[in-house]
Design an enzyme around this catalytic site. Structure first.
Site, PDB file in Angstrom:
ATOM      1  N   GLY A 178     -64.668  24.626 -89.621  1.00 29.49           N
ATOM      2  CA  GLY A 178     -64.945  25.958 -89.071  1.00 29.49           C
ATOM      3  C   GLY A 178     -64.933  26.969 -90.198  1.00 29.49           C
ATOM      4  O   GLY A 178     -65.165  26.635 -91.360  1.00 29.49           O
ATOM      5  N   ARG A 179     -64.635  28.215 -89.848  1.00 32.77           N
ATOM      6  CA  ARG A 179     -64.688  29.289 -90.855  1.00 32.77           C
ATOM      7  C   ARG A 179     -63.708  29.013 -91.996  1.00 32.77           C
ATOM      8  O   ARG A 179     -64.043  29.173 -93.168  1.00 32.77           O
ATOM      9  CB  ARG A 179     -64.312  30.625 -90.222  1.00 32.77           C
ATOM     10  CG  ARG A 179     -65.160  31.059 -89.068  1.00 32.77           C
ATOM     11  CD  ARG A 179     -64.527  32.308 -88.472  1.00 32.77           C
ATOM     12  NE  ARG A 179     -65.095  32.716 -87.210  1.00 32.77           N
ATOM     13  CZ  ARG A 179     -64.742  32.220 -86.029  1.00 32.77           C
ATOM     14  NH1 ARG A 179     -63.834  31.271 -85.930  1.00 32.77           N
ATOM     15  NH2 ARG A 179     -65.305  32.672 -84.930  1.00 32.77           N
ATOM     16  N   ILE A 180     -62.478  28.620 -91.662  1.00 29.78           N
ATOM     17  CA  ILE A 180     -61.466  28.431 -92.711  1.00 29.78           C
ATOM     18  C   ILE A 180     -61.794  27.174 -93.527  1.00 29.78           C
ATOM     19  O   ILE A 180     -61.686  27.172 -94.757  1.00 29.78           O
ATOM     20  CB  ILE A 180     -60.042  28.368 -92.106  1.00 29.78           C
ATOM     21  CG1 ILE A 180     -59.724  29.681 -91.374  1.00 29.78           C
ATOM     22  CG2 ILE A 180     -58.999  28.095 -93.197  1.00 29.78           C
ATOM     23  CD1 ILE A 180     -58.452  29.659 -90.536  1.00 29.78           C
ATOM     24  N   ARG A 213     -66.531  18.228 -85.333  1.00 25.94           N
ATOM     25  CA  ARG A 213     -67.205  17.873 -84.079  1.00 25.94           C
ATOM     26  C   ARG A 213     -68.720  17.957 -84.255  1.00 25.94           C
ATOM     27  O   ARG A 213     -69.456  17.122 -83.782  1.00 25.94           O
ATOM     28  CB  ARG A 213     -66.775  18.825 -82.959  1.00 25.94           C
ATOM     29  CG  ARG A 213     -65.560  18.346 -82.206  1.00 25.94           C
ATOM     30  CD  ARG A 213     -65.118  19.378 -81.221  1.00 25.94           C
ATOM     31  NE  ARG A 213     -64.938  20.668 -81.888  1.00 25.94           N
ATOM     32  CZ  ARG A 213     -64.437  21.745 -81.319  1.00 25.94           C
ATOM     33  NH1 ARG A 213     -64.052  21.703 -80.067  1.00 25.94           N
ATOM     34  NH2 ARG A 213     -64.288  22.876 -81.986  1.00 25.94           N
ATOM     35  N   ILE A 256     -52.668  22.874 -92.740  1.00 27.35           N
ATOM     36  CA  ILE A 256     -52.430  24.298 -92.445  1.00 27.35           C
ATOM     37  C   ILE A 256     -52.930  24.625 -91.036  1.00 27.35           C
ATOM     38  O   ILE A 256     -53.080  25.797 -90.694  1.00 27.35           O
ATOM     39  CB  ILE A 256     -53.137  25.231 -93.463  1.00 27.35           C
ATOM     40  CG1 ILE A 256     -54.638  24.933 -93.535  1.00 27.35           C
ATOM     41  CG2 ILE A 256     -52.476  25.158 -94.827  1.00 27.35           C
ATOM     42  CD1 ILE A 256     -55.444  26.077 -94.136  1.00 27.35           C
ATOM     43  N   ALA A 257     -53.196  23.584 -90.237  1.00 30.14           N
ATOM     44  CA  ALA A 257     -53.822  23.819 -88.929  1.00 30.14           C
ATOM     45  C   ALA A 257     -52.775  24.051 -87.847  1.00 30.14           C
ATOM     46  O   ALA A 257     -52.452  25.202 -87.510  1.00 30.14           O
ATOM     47  CB  ALA A 257     -54.732  22.656 -88.591  1.00 30.14           C
ATOM     48  N   ARG A 258     -52.238  22.997 -87.307  1.00 30.39           N
ATOM     49  CA  ARG A 258     -51.197  23.100 -86.291  1.00 30.39           C
ATOM     50  C   ARG A 258     -50.314  21.864 -86.364  1.00 30.39           C
ATOM     51  O   ARG A 258     -50.809  20.760 -86.649  1.00 30.39           O
ATOM     52  CB  ARG A 258     -51.795  23.125 -84.878  1.00 30.39           C
ATOM     53  CG  ARG A 258     -52.261  24.491 -84.389  1.00 30.39           C
ATOM     54  CD  ARG A 258     -51.084  25.430 -84.115  1.00 30.39           C
ATOM     55  NE  ARG A 258     -51.535  26.734 -83.669  1.00 30.39           N
ATOM     56  CZ  ARG A 258     -51.847  27.761 -84.468  1.00 30.39           C
ATOM     57  NH1 ARG A 258     -51.765  27.631 -85.774  1.00 30.39           N
ATOM     58  NH2 ARG A 258     -52.224  28.925 -83.962  1.00 30.39           N
ATOM     59  N   GLU A 281     -42.180  23.028 -84.446  1.00 32.74           N
ATOM     60  CA  GLU A 281     -41.651  24.051 -85.343  1.00 32.74           C
ATOM     61  C   GLU A 281     -40.992  25.185 -84.552  1.00 32.74           C
ATOM     62  O   GLU A 281     -41.383  25.433 -83.412  1.00 32.74           O
ATOM     63  CB  GLU A 281     -42.760  24.603 -86.258  1.00 32.74           C
ATOM     64  CG  GLU A 281     -43.883  25.304 -85.527  1.00 32.74           C
ATOM     65  CD  GLU A 281     -45.048  25.688 -86.463  1.00 32.74           C
ATOM     66  OE1 GLU A 281     -45.566  24.839 -87.188  1.00 32.74           O
ATOM     67  OE2 GLU A 281     -45.417  26.866 -86.423  1.00 32.74           O
ATOM     68  N   HIS A 327     -45.077  28.076 -91.939  1.00 35.86           N
ATOM     69  CA  HIS A 327     -46.228  28.616 -91.182  1.00 35.86           C
ATOM     70  C   HIS A 327     -46.583  30.031 -91.668  1.00 35.86           C
ATOM     71  O   HIS A 327     -46.526  31.001 -90.903  1.00 35.86           O
ATOM     72  CB  HIS A 327     -45.929  28.632 -89.668  1.00 35.86           C
ATOM     73  CG  HIS A 327     -47.176  28.680 -88.828  1.00 35.86           C
ATOM     74  ND1 HIS A 327     -47.270  28.089 -87.588  1.00 35.86           N
ATOM     75  CD2 HIS A 327     -48.382  29.265 -89.049  1.00 35.86           C
ATOM     76  CE1 HIS A 327     -48.482  28.308 -87.076  1.00 35.86           C
ATOM     77  NE2 HIS A 327     -49.173  29.028 -87.949  1.00 35.86           N
ATOM     78  N   ILE A 328     -46.965  30.101 -92.954  1.00 40.61           N
ATOM     79  CA  ILE A 328     -47.235  31.412 -93.556  1.00 40.61           C
ATOM     80  C   ILE A 328     -48.657  31.515 -94.124  1.00 40.61           C
ATOM     81  O   ILE A 328     -48.936  32.402 -94.929  1.00 40.61           O
ATOM     82  CB  ILE A 328     -46.209  31.745 -94.670  1.00 40.61           C
ATOM     83  CG1 ILE A 328     -46.118  30.602 -95.708  1.00 40.61           C
ATOM     84  CG2 ILE A 328     -44.844  32.062 -94.081  1.00 40.61           C
ATOM     85  CD1 ILE A 328     -45.304  30.957 -96.953  1.00 40.61           C
TER      86      ILE A 328
HETATM   87  C1  8YV Z   1     -50.283  33.096 -87.038  1.00 39.69           C
HETATM   88  C2  8YV Z   1     -51.891  31.132 -87.073  1.00 39.69           C
HETATM   89  O1  8YV Z   1     -49.480  33.723 -87.968  1.00 39.69           O
HETATM   90  O2  8YV Z   1     -53.687  32.565 -86.573  1.00 39.69           O
HETATM   91  C3  8YV Z   1     -53.148  31.479 -86.375  1.00 39.69           C
HETATM   92  O3  8YV Z   1     -53.636  30.636 -85.595  1.00 39.69           O
HETATM   93  O4  8YV Z   1     -51.479  30.033 -87.056  1.00 39.69           O
HETATM   94  C4  8YV Z   1     -51.149  32.162 -87.840  1.00 39.69           C
HETATM   95  O5  8YV Z   1     -52.053  32.949 -88.558  1.00 39.69           O
HETATM   96  C5  8YV Z   1     -49.414  32.515 -85.968  1.00 39.69           C
HETATM   97  O6  8YV Z   1     -50.120  31.743 -85.071  1.00 39.69           O
HETATM   98  C6  8YV Z   1     -48.671  33.625 -85.219  1.00 39.69           C
HETATM   99  O7  8YV Z   1     -49.402  34.137 -84.144  1.00 39.69           O
END
Ligand code: 8YV
Length: 337
Positions: A156-158, A179, A238-240, A269, A287-288
């Site tokens: 995607g964009r990122i 996908r 860095i996703a989830r 988390e 998660h930063i």
């Molecule tokens: C957020 C993130 O800081 O945008 C997202 O999906 O994971 C992070 O940028 C976090 O979700 C807090 O809302």
């Protein structure tokens, strides 16, 4: 007409709160209390809008208990905390904050991948703990980023912003799986090659995960996938949390099945799997990835823009489920009282 009431579920920039107060009766959360579901439901009573972050789950139970709710505005691009089917069924508009965090998050993803490949966290610990006594030929030797193969899962964009950094800044060969395949005019400037997931896992020197979390992507990287990767490869997430099976990853790192990992997100988390905490070859961050002040401000502003627009009948900048808007228009006067 009485002003509409909204909840700001977490502490946020004072200027965002002040701006929302110009439009609504606002209940905010300056102490940044994490609400349990019953607390969230209680706070949402009589509110037509909610400013949320990834920590508030908006599901069928919450929506059923808050029938006056019209819009939930996430200060995040990811929205796995929203049950979108339930929002659709309840006629609740959901919004997120895409674009404004793309480059910042890509910077961080690339930095975490580099820190992982070049063993920066290990090196810092080695130095601070007084172990550095002399130079040695293979001391903390990592793997090159420049000229290597960057694998991206989720383009995607990122993902594309990370691919740009790799291809144009570091001469990396970019392969990706997604996908859907990008149009040729987007692939060409990056020299990006679309491959199946198995090829991605087998060929990447540095694999970066940037796909959204869903039931389909749960444990997309587990023991079987890790077994396909090169022993010299690194994995960056860095996703989830939940996209990676953290227990399987810890085992793969412990057994040097892959060389190292960089993780900004974790299953469950802010808890982190204890086996990961004990390993040297993993860089851990809380998660930063989107955390620069400018970007967090832009995210808060966009979430506020969405909330204000949705409740004042203006064009909503970044809706997730715009299909509910006609329904909203027909109920808008009632929603705004
Ligand atoms: C957020 C993130 O800081 O945008 C997202 O999906 O994971 C992070 O940028 C976090 O979700 C807090 O809302």
């Amino acid at each position: 007409m009485p002003q509409a009431a909204v909840l700001i579920a977490r502490a946020v920039f004072p200027e965002t709160v002040a701006r929302l107060r110009q439009h609504f009766v606002v209940e905010d959360n300056p102490t940044d209390t994490l609400f349990t579901k019953p607390e969230l439901i209680a706070r949402l009573q009589c509110k037509v809008g909610a400013f949320t972050t990834g920590s508030e789950r908006i599901d069928a139970e919450v929506l059923a208990a808050c029938p006056q709710l019209r819009v939930v505005a996430n200060m995040a691009v990811g929205y796995n905390n929203f049950d979108i089917a339930a929002c659709n069924a309840a006629g609740v508009l959901a919004t997120n904050t895409p674009d404004v965090l793309t480059e910042t998050t890509a910077d961080f993803g690339f930095a975490l991948m580099m820190a992982t490949a070049r063993r920066m966290a290990e090196g810092e610990h080695y130095l601070r703990s007084g172990q550095w006594q002399r130079w040695s030929y293979d001391q903390l030797a990592g793997s090159d980023v420049h000229g290597s193969t960057l694998g991206i899962l989720g383009m995607g964009r990122i993902g594309q912003a990370i691919a740009r950094r790799g291809a144009l800044g570091f001469g990396m060969r970019v392969i990706y799986h997604n996908r859907s395949r990008l149009p040729p005019e987007q692939e060409a400037p990056l020299g990006a090659r679309y491959v199946d997931k198995v090829t991605l896992l087998q060929e990447a020197d540095h694999l970066v995960l940037v796909l959204p979390y869903s039931a389909q992507s749960h444990h997309a990287i587990a023991a079987a996938e890790l077994a396909l990767m090169k022993p010299s490869a690194t994995l960056t997430n860095i996703a989830r949390g939940g996209i990676v099976d953290d227990a399987a990853l810890a085992e793969a790192l412990r057994g040097k099945r892959i060389s190292a990992a960089g993780l900004d997100v974790f299953e469950g988390e802010p808890k982190v799997h204890p086996a990961l905490l004990a390993l040297p070859n993993v860089v851990l961050t809380p998660h930063i990835a989107s955390a620069t002040l400018a970007t967090r401000r832009a995210m808060a502003e966009l979430a506020a823009d969405n909330l204000i627009a949705a409740l004042t009948g203006a064009v909503v900048p970044t809706p997730i489920n715009p299909g509910v808007l006609p329904l909203q228009a027909s109920t808008a006067p009632a929603a705004r009282t």
